[in-house]
Design a protein around this motif. Structure first.
Motif, PDB file in Angstrom:
ATOM      1  N   ASN A 203       0.810  -1.213   0.000  1.00 32.62           N
ATOM      2  CA  ASN A 203       0.000   0.000   0.000  1.00 32.62           C
ATOM      3  C   ASN A 203       0.850   1.274   0.000  1.00 32.62           C
ATOM      4  O   ASN A 203       0.326   2.364   0.079  1.00 32.62           O
ATOM      5  CB  ASN A 203      -0.976  -0.002   1.183  1.00 32.62           C
ATOM      6  CG  ASN A 203      -0.275   0.193   2.523  1.00 32.62           C
ATOM      7  OD1 ASN A 203       0.948   0.202   2.617  1.00 32.62           O
ATOM      8  ND2 ASN A 203      -1.053   0.343   3.590  1.00 32.62           N
ATOM      9  N   HIS A 204       2.167   1.131  -0.068  1.00 26.78           N
ATOM     10  CA  HIS A 204       3.115   2.241  -0.163  1.00 26.78           C
ATOM     11  C   HIS A 204       3.087   3.150   1.066  1.00 26.78           C
ATOM     12  O   HIS A 204       3.271   4.358   0.976  1.00 26.78           O
ATOM     13  CB  HIS A 204       2.886   3.063  -1.439  1.00 26.78           C
ATOM     14  CG  HIS A 204       4.049   3.958  -1.773  1.00 26.78           C
ATOM     15  ND1 HIS A 204       5.289   3.468  -2.116  1.00 26.78           N
ATOM     16  CD2 HIS A 204       4.156   5.313  -1.812  1.00 26.78           C
ATOM     17  CE1 HIS A 204       6.110   4.469  -2.357  1.00 26.78           C
ATOM     18  NE2 HIS A 204       5.454   5.619  -2.173  1.00 26.78           N
TER      19      HIS A 204
ATOM     20  N   HIS B 107      -0.894   8.079  -1.785  1.00 24.21           N
ATOM     21  CA  HIS B 107       0.335   7.937  -1.014  1.00 24.21           C
ATOM     22  C   HIS B 107       0.043   7.592   0.452  1.00 24.21           C
ATOM     23  O   HIS B 107      -0.996   7.983   0.996  1.00 24.21           O
ATOM     24  CB  HIS B 107       1.136   9.241  -1.067  1.00 24.21           C
ATOM     25  CG  HIS B 107       2.417   9.126  -1.813  1.00 24.21           C
ATOM     26  ND1 HIS B 107       2.492   9.201  -3.181  1.00 24.21           N
ATOM     27  CD2 HIS B 107       3.691   8.918  -1.385  1.00 24.21           C
ATOM     28  CE1 HIS B 107       3.745   9.069  -3.567  1.00 24.21           C
ATOM     29  NE2 HIS B 107       4.498   8.885  -2.502  1.00 24.21           N
ATOM     30  N   GLY B 108       0.972   6.891   1.068  1.00 20.62           N
ATOM     31  CA  GLY B 108       0.874   6.567   2.491  1.00 20.62           C
ATOM     32  C   GLY B 108       1.681   7.537   3.317  1.00 20.62           C
ATOM     33  O   GLY B 108       2.693   7.163   3.931  1.00 20.62           O
ATOM     34  N   THR B 109       1.255   8.800   3.354  1.00 18.25           N
ATOM     35  CA  THR B 109       2.047   9.856   3.997  1.00 18.25           C
ATOM     36  C   THR B 109       1.248  10.667   5.017  1.00 18.25           C
ATOM     37  O   THR B 109       1.518  11.849   5.220  1.00 18.25           O
ATOM     38  CB  THR B 109       2.609  10.809   2.930  1.00 18.25           C
ATOM     39  OG1 THR B 109       1.522  11.281   2.096  1.00 18.25           O
ATOM     40  CG2 THR B 109       3.633  10.116   2.050  1.00 18.25           C
ATOM     41  N   MET B 110       0.275  10.038   5.668  1.00 16.86           N
ATOM     42  CA  MET B 110      -0.534  10.768   6.645  1.00 16.86           C
ATOM     43  C   MET B 110       0.316  11.266   7.823  1.00 16.86           C
ATOM     44  O   MET B 110       0.130  12.370   8.320  1.00 16.86           O
ATOM     45  CB  MET B 110      -1.652   9.872   7.180  1.00 16.86           C
ATOM     46  CG  MET B 110      -2.723   9.518   6.162  1.00 16.86           C
ATOM     47  SD  MET B 110      -3.790  10.891   5.711  1.00 16.86           S
ATOM     48  CE  MET B 110      -4.755  11.102   7.206  1.00 16.86           C
TER      49      MET B 110
ATOM     50  N   SER C  87      -2.489   5.571   5.340  1.00 15.53           N
ATOM     51  CA  SER C  87      -3.784   5.860   4.712  1.00 15.53           C
ATOM     52  C   SER C  87      -4.434   4.624   4.105  1.00 15.53           C
ATOM     53  O   SER C  87      -5.649   4.456   4.188  1.00 15.53           O
ATOM     54  CB  SER C  87      -3.619   6.940   3.646  1.00 15.53           C
ATOM     55  OG  SER C  87      -2.664   6.561   2.676  1.00 15.53           O
ATOM     56  N   GLY C  88      -3.649   3.748   3.470  1.00 12.92           N
ATOM     57  CA  GLY C  88      -4.214   2.536   2.885  1.00 12.92           C
ATOM     58  C   GLY C  88      -4.826   1.626   3.935  1.00 12.92           C
ATOM     59  O   GLY C  88      -5.921   1.082   3.754  1.00 12.92           O
TER      60      GLY C  88
ATOM     61  N   GLY D 220      -0.130   6.090  -7.449  1.00 12.00           N
ATOM     62  CA  GLY D 220      -0.153   6.991  -6.307  1.00 12.00           C
ATOM     63  C   GLY D 220       0.916   8.063  -6.296  1.00 12.00           C
ATOM     64  O   GLY D 220       0.974   8.864  -5.363  1.00 12.00           O
ATOM     65  N   GLY D 221       1.780   8.107  -7.311  1.00  9.91           N
ATOM     66  CA  GLY D 221       2.896   9.039  -7.279  1.00  9.91           C
ATOM     67  C   GLY D 221       2.476  10.487  -7.130  1.00  9.91           C
ATOM     68  O   GLY D 221       3.143  11.275  -6.459  1.00  9.91           O
ATOM     69  N   ASP D 222       1.361  10.885  -7.741  1.00  9.48           N
ATOM     70  CA  ASP D 222       0.911  12.267  -7.705  1.00  9.48           C
ATOM     71  C   ASP D 222      -0.393  12.410  -6.923  1.00  9.48           C
ATOM     72  O   ASP D 222      -1.176  13.322  -7.180  1.00  9.48           O
ATOM     73  CB  ASP D 222       0.726  12.784  -9.143  1.00  9.48           C
ATOM     74  CG  ASP D 222       0.613  14.303  -9.200  1.00  9.48           C
ATOM     75  OD1 ASP D 222       1.189  14.971  -8.319  1.00  9.48           O
ATOM     76  OD2 ASP D 222      -0.061  14.817 -10.110  1.00  9.48           O
TER      77      ASP D 222
END
Length: 223
Positions: free
Chosen positions: A58-59, A173-176, A188-189, A213-215
């Motif tokens: 899920n990155h 993206h998984g950046t929460m 996030s995933g 999910g890059g952008d």
């Protein structure tokens, strides 16, 4: 630990062949892991699974990375550790074997939907600099910008229409938590999986697989 990373497996068989869909909460996948899973799951089941096992992630930027020996990706996942690789591979194989042992007759539904999150409640465009490229077509609504508007879904039900599993795919993206957080998280995933799981009255396997999910950045209520 914010939310502990999970292992999800959906085992599909049509009577003649097998497809083993595995997924973990990590930033990257690794071809060496897929090959090892084919061997380990094959040993547990007695099946030849060469080319029949997939591994998705899920990155999340907040999970373990020492299982991957892809040197260019050490920057985002840390250096390779053989012991951690073996432990992770065996844990995935054991979950896959549980999925194999609990197979039942099922129906599969597939959908592919565009423009499903117009208010950016779940995810949004990450960078405005490239919006003029309009990768999703000139007919895409203006609100999309550079956001990938597509949602892929697979649902697996028993023959009595009881839900077994849901596989969902979009780019996010998984950046929460951000780069300053020291906590382990499915991010996030994993959070999206939890929301869908809680929508059912019984236990359902929900698997978020990363799209383009890059952008794309995660959104939500931040609570």
């Amino acid at each position: 630990v914010q939310t502990y990373p999970t292992i999800k497996v959906i085992w599909v068989e049509n009577g003649d062949d097998h497809l083993v869909l595995t997924k973990t909460d990590n930033i990257y996948s690794y071809d060496g892991l897929v090959e090892d899973l084919e061997a380990k799951i094959g040993e547990l089941t007695g099946l030849d699974l060469d080319g029949k096992v997939t591994h998705s992630t899920n990155h999340t930027h907040s999970s373990f990375g020492t299982f991957s020996d892809q040197v260019p990706f050490y920057l985002g996942s840390d250096k390779f550790n053989r012991e951690n690789f073996e432990r992770m591979s065996m844990q995935i194989a054991e979950v896959a074997f549980e999925a194999y042992e609990t197979r039942e007759a099922a129906k599969i539904g597939v959908s592919w939907t565009r423009d499903w999150d117009p208010n950016n409640a779940v995810y949004s465009d990450r960078r405005g600099e490239n919006d003029e490229l309009r990768p999703w077509g000139d007919d895409a609504p203006d609100w999309i910008g550079g956001k990938d508007p597509w949602l892929g879904l697979m649902r697996f039900d028993t023959l009595a229409d009881e839900p077994i599993a849901v596989l969902m795919n979009w780019g996010m993206h998984g950046t929460m938590l951000g780069e300053g957080s020291p906590m382990v998280s499915s991010d996030s995933g994993g959070h999206a999986e939890t929301v869908v799981e809680e929508a059912f009255d019984e236990k359902v396997v929900v698997m978020f697989t990363q799209g383009s999910g890059g952008d794309q950045s995660p959104r939500g209520s931040d609570d």
